[in-house]
Design an enzyme around this catalytic site. Sequence first.
Site, short mmCIF file in Angstrom:
data_model
loop_
_atom_site.label_atom_id
_atom_site.label_comp_id
_atom_site.label_asym_id
_atom_site.label_seq_id
_atom_site.Cartn_x
_atom_site.Cartn_y
_atom_site.Cartn_z
N ASP A 164 0.82 -1.22 0.00
CA ASP A 164 0.00 0.00 0.00
C ASP A 164 0.85 1.26 0.00
O ASP A 164 0.31 2.37 0.01
CB ASP A 164 -0.92 -0.02 1.23
N GLN A 168 -5.63 -2.14 -6.65
CA GLN A 168 -6.17 -1.20 -5.67
C GLN A 168 -6.85 -0.04 -6.39
O GLN A 168 -6.39 0.38 -7.46
CB GLN A 168 -5.06 -0.66 -4.77
N SER A 180 -7.02 5.18 -0.04
CA SER A 180 -7.33 3.86 -0.57
C SER A 180 -8.79 3.52 -0.34
O SER A 180 -9.34 3.78 0.75
CB SER A 180 -6.45 2.80 0.10
#
Length: 287
Positions: free
Chosen positions: A206, A280, A230
Amino acid sequence: MTNPAERLVDLLDLERIEVNIFRGRSPEESLQRVFGGQVAGQALVAAGRTVDDERPVHSLHAYFLRPGRPGVPIVYQVERVRDGRSFTTRRVTAVQEGRTIFNLTASFHLPEEGAFEHQLPPRHLTDPESLPNLADEVRDHLGVLPEALERMARRQPFDIRYVDRLRWTKDEVRGADPRSAVWMRAVGPLGDDSLVHTCALTYASDMTLLDAVRIPVEPLWGPRGFDMASLDHAMWFHRPFRADEWFLYDQESPIATGGRGLARGRIYDLEGRLLVSVVQEGLFRKL
């Protein structure tokens, strides 16, 4: 004082407070929200602690529902959805101050021999040792490392090295493809628990992925014109690995529209073997 890699291992060492219930620390930091990779990594630890060791995680799908508050512990509640002959499924809910901030579903697979194998090769396999780390690259460009980045570098549990040199001006980013590649590895040993390595890489996944969305729009380092967060995160783990050994994170953004940007990444080892696939989506809003 422990080094950042040891602090990461400690961060992933959840407290078991009841059957299927775990509590994780959330460090007090000067961030607006808890880092999403931390929540995902801790949630995966909670799921993995309810599964037999011989079944490694093969996939996870997660949603970031609310921003977490730094400094406030997070409770992870695990639901044992299924225990099959080959696959095990767990659902994890992360709760902070009585509110759900994150959901994760993880699947674990008893290793078996495949009928065949293939993979896409990496686009480039440079030597990570020949590249400057992020702090050195910024210092070389600016002549000094900004205090905020210096503090971040001291806490950072991963060594990050960009394959392509960073772009610093609007002219440099104009017309650039939305692609990025970084070499990464933990800055110190992470021990021999394979679940810790999987969760540490989940943490790292991430860190730079949404940067691929911004590459054609603005320099990655310097003042930001966009707030980003996110929204969801998915990973598929293909082969065993160690997160304290070099891995190449090859990233691209196929589309950005409607205030959202999609990014996907492939993680390879030094030999070019595909280890993990990541997708993502992030929210982007003008500041």
